[in-house]
Design a protein around this motif. Structure first.
Motif, PDB file in Angstrom:
ATOM      1  N   PRO A  43       0.794  -1.231   0.000  1.00  0.00           N
ATOM      2  CA  PRO A  43       0.000   0.000   0.000  1.00  0.00           C
ATOM      3  C   PRO A  43       0.829   1.285   0.000  1.00  0.00           C
ATOM      4  N   LEU A  44       2.100   1.188   0.325  1.00  0.00           N
ATOM      5  CA  LEU A  44       2.930   2.391   0.279  1.00  0.00           C
ATOM      6  C   LEU A  44       3.556   2.465  -1.110  1.00  0.00           C
ATOM      7  N   GLU A  90       3.688  16.777   4.090  1.00  0.00           N
ATOM      8  CA  GLU A  90       3.566  16.100   5.382  1.00  0.00           C
ATOM      9  C   GLU A  90       2.105  15.752   5.690  1.00  0.00           C
ATOM     10  N   ARG A  91       1.174  16.631   5.305  1.00  0.00           N
ATOM     11  CA  ARG A  91      -0.237  16.330   5.566  1.00  0.00           C
ATOM     12  C   ARG A  91      -0.674  15.070   4.828  1.00  0.00           C
ATOM     13  N   LEU A  92      -0.017  14.777   3.725  1.00  0.00           N
ATOM     14  CA  LEU A  92      -0.330  13.554   2.977  1.00  0.00           C
ATOM     15  C   LEU A  92       0.448  12.356   3.517  1.00  0.00           C
ATOM     16  N   GLY A  93       1.293  12.574   4.511  1.00  0.00           N
ATOM     17  CA  GLY A  93       2.178  11.501   4.983  1.00  0.00           C
ATOM     18  C   GLY A  93       3.181  11.132   3.915  1.00  0.00           C
ATOM     19  N   ALA A  94       3.557  12.112   3.114  1.00  0.00           N
ATOM     20  CA  ALA A  94       4.434  11.838   1.972  1.00  0.00           C
ATOM     21  C   ALA A  94       5.806  12.434   2.222  1.00  0.00           C
ATOM     22  N   PRO A 112       1.080   6.647   0.845  1.00  0.00           N
ATOM     23  CA  PRO A 112       0.023   5.641   0.776  1.00  0.00           C
ATOM     24  C   PRO A 112      -0.779   5.793  -0.523  1.00  0.00           C
ATOM     25  N   ALA A 113      -1.162   4.643  -1.106  1.00  0.00           N
ATOM     26  CA  ALA A 113      -1.741   4.629  -2.456  1.00  0.00           C
ATOM     27  C   ALA A 113      -2.920   5.591  -2.616  1.00  0.00           C
ATOM     28  N   GLU A 114      -3.761   5.678  -1.593  1.00  0.00           N
ATOM     29  CA  GLU A 114      -4.975   6.486  -1.796  1.00  0.00           C
ATOM     30  C   GLU A 114      -4.660   7.985  -1.862  1.00  0.00           C
ATOM     31  N   ARG A 115      -3.433   8.368  -1.526  1.00  0.00           N
ATOM     32  CA  ARG A 115      -3.066   9.787  -1.624  1.00  0.00           C
ATOM     33  C   ARG A 115      -2.033  10.020  -2.728  1.00  0.00           C
TER      34      ARG A 115
ATOM     35  N   MET B   1      -5.423   5.441   7.003  1.00  0.00           N
ATOM     36  CA  MET B   1      -5.159   4.084   6.531  1.00  0.00           C
ATOM     37  C   MET B   1      -4.788   3.202   7.708  1.00  0.00           C
ATOM     38  N   ARG B 351       0.249  16.476  11.046  1.00  0.00           N
ATOM     39  CA  ARG B 351       1.357  16.192  10.122  1.00  0.00           C
ATOM     40  C   ARG B 351       2.284  15.136  10.700  1.00  0.00           C
ATOM     41  N   ALA B 354       0.656  11.714  10.362  1.00  0.00           N
ATOM     42  CA  ALA B 354       0.679  11.193   8.992  1.00  0.00           C
ATOM     43  C   ALA B 354       2.073  10.657   8.652  1.00  0.00           C
ATOM     44  N   LEU B 355       3.100  11.358   9.120  1.00  0.00           N
ATOM     45  CA  LEU B 355       4.460  10.899   8.831  1.00  0.00           C
ATOM     46  C   LEU B 355       4.800   9.612   9.584  1.00  0.00           C
ATOM     47  N   SER B 358       3.157   6.701   7.799  1.00  0.00           N
ATOM     48  CA  SER B 358       3.858   6.276   6.584  1.00  0.00           C
ATOM     49  C   SER B 358       5.173   5.583   6.918  1.00  0.00           C
ATOM     50  N   LEU B 361       4.386   2.108   7.971  1.00  0.00           N
ATOM     51  CA  LEU B 361       3.995   1.356   6.777  1.00  0.00           C
ATOM     52  C   LEU B 361       5.239   0.933   5.988  1.00  0.00           C
TER      53      LEU B 361
END
Lengths: 460, 444
Positions: A43-44, A90-94, A112-115, B1, B351, B354-355, B358, B361
């Motif tokens: 999923p990541l 960061e808000r997207l966990g990206a 994560p895939a959905e974002r 998630m 934030r 979320a980090l 991830s 994960l």
């Protein structure tokens, strides 16, 4: 207290069939290539945008511009300032990142895939519309200059820089760090970085690689929305040939004095090979036997037999042009000379004598067997595909990797060693305490010994 | 998630070996991880560095395996392996193509059952030299390389086993005798002091058979000594400062604090908080010191979790040229102090969550990491299921909890400040610790 053990070694089970994950190739109308790899249950998702402007193509007077430009991509875009961009990611966990090496600039995101779509939107913004704000570029330039100072003080980094500066002629970009030198970095300004970055902005030369659990995601469609409007920018260019010429006609020693060092950092080697060579797989097996495995010849000799070091290894850094080959170890100061002698002997022995059948299978079986382990998650799969793009390798390069290794024989290994390793034309580059080792080095029959004094070090 | 739940079995062999197994057939890979409940905290004065030296000895052969052959067999099978030692534990692991699981289990059992059969003075001397070179390479010959050792010594009193670093001292390494090593093995290397985790592409019934066959004949040690009470006051009592001249071009200030033990929810809060303070380019310390005021080259802050009384919270800032050390120190400490005064904002917390999500994960995507975590949670907390609950614990952390733990930890009377300043060469010890301290490994 009795111990009951089973003396009999187990035999291996039946290998499960493995194929490198298949990927699909798409081309957007503007020429941008999209590679997608479906990896169910992951999923990541990992995404990388590969631009073919590497540090090897920059003008010598602007050395360091490509690496600095990549670092500056996230410092401000037309829509976001630096803080807004990092916060949006960061808000997207990206984790949004960009870096440049010799062959390419790579910008990517793991999310994560959905974002995925909003994360790719940020990636497109960062790469397609950076503004290189003067104040931020000034700061990054100063940070790089400070980093150059720090590298001088660290023996591990000092020896790497001294080694490439020694083995390459000054007209080769590889004689310097990809991050540039003090005198070139000092001149870098936003317009130079902008120009450097635009070299890579031709959709025909850009590839987006996306891997992971992509179920329900139409990646080419998303890519068309976000990247389909890109057009070639003025100043975009294709990668050119890279000069990688040796500056070492015959063997010599260069010792960078670092008084008080308790170890000597050793690099022995010369100009090596580019990635695209016909005997790539034979070279891989050969260097694995020499200095890739834990039980490699170098490590078994210098560490497990003599205890001179925590680890000795060797390898080719294969780039678009001929990157360096080196054998490496950090050894106790007192054993500097015997260590060099053993390392040179191992380089010579690999050329003179065939490897044993046991060594061949150890090296080959390791590379073959470990291949699936490397590609458990999307990040490394995407990275391997980026390698195909950067080196213009065929689509089946990764699926034929294991059969090609299986076909390497003892003669191939020896031929690769004879063709590509030459201890008589190797530079021996050291960082260590000259007072304790210089005179002994003179007696070592390694070639002329040049000592670079520590004061000179401090002043450069 | 939500993370996919990790399903596992948890059982014990009659000899006490704890076996945790979890299937995952996505990739043809299986991970084996053996955790022994012994670390550098079990060392006594005069014998520091012992647990780690011993870890090296574990690769020198056993009754049916030659010197360095363990690694040769694993690599020839297409696997990877390592061993690591840290304050609370030692572990050994192999990541294998799935059809080679049995080999990894046999190798681990053979050295647990018969290490002393193969141990020689020559092999011990050889690995002693290797470890001394590891110490020179990782610490003594690196800019700023002594900071970890110094922080531990300041944060923990002499009589506490966290006072000394895992790598040990050269003198103690020199003094290690064959008999010391044997005694260490007989005491701590027993199946009832170990957790074996197997995660990945395998059949549990067959794996259990193999484990019973290879490990079942190794007797337990009924008298493993238990460590005494390692509890400590929550704070060190008064600020401790040290100026360290080193061969470095830029000064760097290291900060250390005693923090709640690993497993305490307050440490979860501190970890989430450290993301907000220094977890990247959007973090408070980075923004202020690096980006806005431009007084630091880099900043960092993190927690190292330990179960024996207290953990460590540590951080550093490298001082830019032409900036005073005092200015960087006071800006850094001001941010920590503010952190203990006002709760973080909702956006900062969102934030950070979320980090963290991830990151979990990413790391739990690999069977090697999952095996390591389950063995860790079983060894340190008797609770391998924490692998399914730890993320939830991080996500449940509130702004008030972060403020409260920051106030408890980042106090002047709980603070160590090490200031590395440029010295004229030669310095006796030097070096660049860009990374967070690592456990000591068999191979770099």
């Amino acid at each position: 207290m009795s111990v009951e053990l089973v003396a009999q070694r187990p035999t291996s089970g039946t290998p499960r069939r493995y194929e490198f994950p298949p990927f699909e190739r798409h081309r957007l109308p503007n020429g941008l290539t999209v590679l997608t790899v479906e990896m169910p249950g992951r999923p990541l998702v990992s995404a990388s945008l590969i631009l073919r402007n590497g540090a090897s193509d920059e003008k010598p007077a602007e050395a360091g511009a490509t690496v600095l430009a990549a670092r500056a991509l996230s410092e401000g875009t037309e829509r976001y300032d630096a803080i807004a961009l990092v916060e949006a990611a960061e808000r997207l966990g990206a984790s949004l990142h960009a870096e440049a090496g010799w062959d390419a600039t790579t910008a990517g995101v793991d999310v994560p895939a959905e974002r995925l779509e909003p994360a790719l939107d940020l990636l497109a913004e960062m790469v397609g519309r950076p503004t290189f704000p003067t104040a931020e570029v000034d700061r990054l330039r100063e940070e790089r200059l400070n980093d150059i100072l720090q590298a001088r003080a660290d023996p591990r980094r000092r020896v790497e820089e001294g080694f490439v500066d020694t083995i390459y002629t000054p007209d080769s970009p590889y004689h310097r760090p990809s991050g540039g030198l003090r005198e070139t970095v000092e001149t870098l300004r936003p317009e130079i970085l902008g120009g450097t970055h635009r070299r890579g902005l031709d959709p025909e030369q850009i590839t987006l690689v996306v891997g992971g659990d992509l179920e329900g995601l139409d990646v080419p469609d998303i890519a068309e929305r976000l990247f389909g409007g890109w057009v070639a920018r003025p100043g975009s260019a294709r990668p050119g040939p890279v000069v990688g010429r040796s500056a070492v006609p015959r063997r010599f020693v260069r010792l960078f004095d670092r008084p008080g060092s308790v170890q000597t950092e050793i690099r022995i080697g010369h100009v090596g090979l580019p990635r695209r060579i016909p005997d790539f797989h034979a070279v891989s097996v050969m260097s694995t036997i020499l200095g890739g495995l834990f039980n490699s010849r170098l490590n078994m000799n210098l560490r497990e037999d003599k205890g001179y070091t925590y680890g000795a290894n060797a390898g080719f850094d294969m780039r678009r042009g001929a990157g360096p080959f080196s054998a490496r170890a950090a050894v106790n100061t007192e054993v500097t000379v015997p260590s060099i002698r053993e390392m040179l002997a191992e380089l010579g022995r690999l050329r003179q004598e065939p490897v044993t059948a046991a060594e061949l299978s150890a090296g080959r079986d390791f590379l073959v067997g470990v291949f699936p382990l490397r590609f458990e998650t999307p990040g490394p799969v995407v990275g391997a595909l980026a390698g195909l793009v950067v080196h213009d390798l065929p689509d089946d390069e990764l699926s034929r990797y294991r059969p090609a290794l299986e076909a390497v024989m003892i003669d191939d290994v020896q031929a690769a060693a004879t063709a590509h390793i030459d201890p008589d034309r190797a530079a021996i580059v050291l960082v260590g305490d000259a007072e304790r080792i210089a005179s002994e080095l003179e007696t070592g029959d390694f070639g002329p010994v040049e000592v670079v004094p520590a004061e000179e070090e401090a002043g450069t | 998630m939500a993370l996919p739940a990790v399903r596992f079995t948890d059982e014990r062999l009659p000899n006490g070996l704890r076996l945790v197994m979890s299937e995952d057939h996505l990739a043809p890979v299986v991970a084996v991880n053996v955790w022994y409940d012994v670390g550098s905290k079990h060392e006594v004065p005069g014998k520091t560095g012992f647990a780690h030296l011993f870890e090296h000895v574990m690769f020198q052969g056993s009754a049916h395996v030659g010197k360095a052959e363990h690694i040769a067999l694993v690599q020839a099978a297409g696997g990877t392996m390592n061993g690591t030692t840290w304050l609370d534990r030692t572990n050994y692991y192999e990541t294998m193509p799935s059809h080679q699981l049995e080999l990894a289990l046999w190798l681990e059992a053979d050295r647990l059952g018969s290490l002393l059969d193969a141990l020689s003075q020559e092999n011990l001397d050889n690995q002693r030299d290797v470890v001394k070179n590891e110490k020179r390479w990782s610490y003594d010959n690196r800019p700023y390389g002594t900071w970890n050792e110094k922080l531990q010594a300041h944060l923990f009193p002499k009589e506490h086993p966290y006072h000394h670093p895992t790598i040990g001292s050269m003198a103690d390494l020199d003094a290690a005798s064959l008999e010391d090593v044997k005694e260490f093995f007989r005491t701590y290397y027993a199946p009832n002091n170990a957790v074996l985790a197997i995660v990945g592409d395998f059949e549990p019934e067959r794996a259990r058979d193999w484990v019973e066959r290879y490990f079942g004949g190794i007797p337990a040690n009924p008298s493993i000594p238990r460590l005494g009470n390692l509890s400590l006051p929550a704070v060190i009592g008064k600020e401790r400062r040290e100026v360290v001249p080193d061969r470095v071009p830029l000064p760097r200030i290291y900060f250390g604090f005693r923090a709640p033990p690993f497993g305490d929810v307050r440490l979860d809060a501190l970890e989430v908080g450290s993301h907000i303070l220094a977890g990247g380019r959007g973090s408070r310390l980075y923004r202020r010191l690096v980006r806005d005021e431009r007084i630091a080259q880099d900043v960092t802050l993190f927690a190292l979790g330990f179960v024996g009384g207290a953990s460590i919270a540590a951080g550093w800032a490298t001082v830019r040229p032409a900036v005073t050390i005092e200015r960087v120190e006071s800006a850094f400490l001001e941010e920590l102090e503010k952190f203990g005064r006002e709760p973080v904002t909702d956006d900062e917390l969102a934030r950070a969550r979320a980090l963290v999500e991830s990151e979990e994960l990413a790391s739990l995507g690999r069977v090697e990491e999952r095996a390591d975590r389950m063995a860790m949670y079983a060894t340190l907390f008797d609770d391998p299921d924490l692998i399914n609950r730890q993320l939830g614990r991080y996500l449940a952390v509130t702004a008030d909890q972060i403020r409260d733990v920051a106030r408890e930890v980042f106090r002047p009377d709980n603070r160590v400040v090490l200031t590395y300043v440029p010295a004229e060469p030669p310095a006796d010890e030097a070096a660049n610790a860009e990374e967070i301290p690592q456990d000591e490994e068999i191979a770099a």
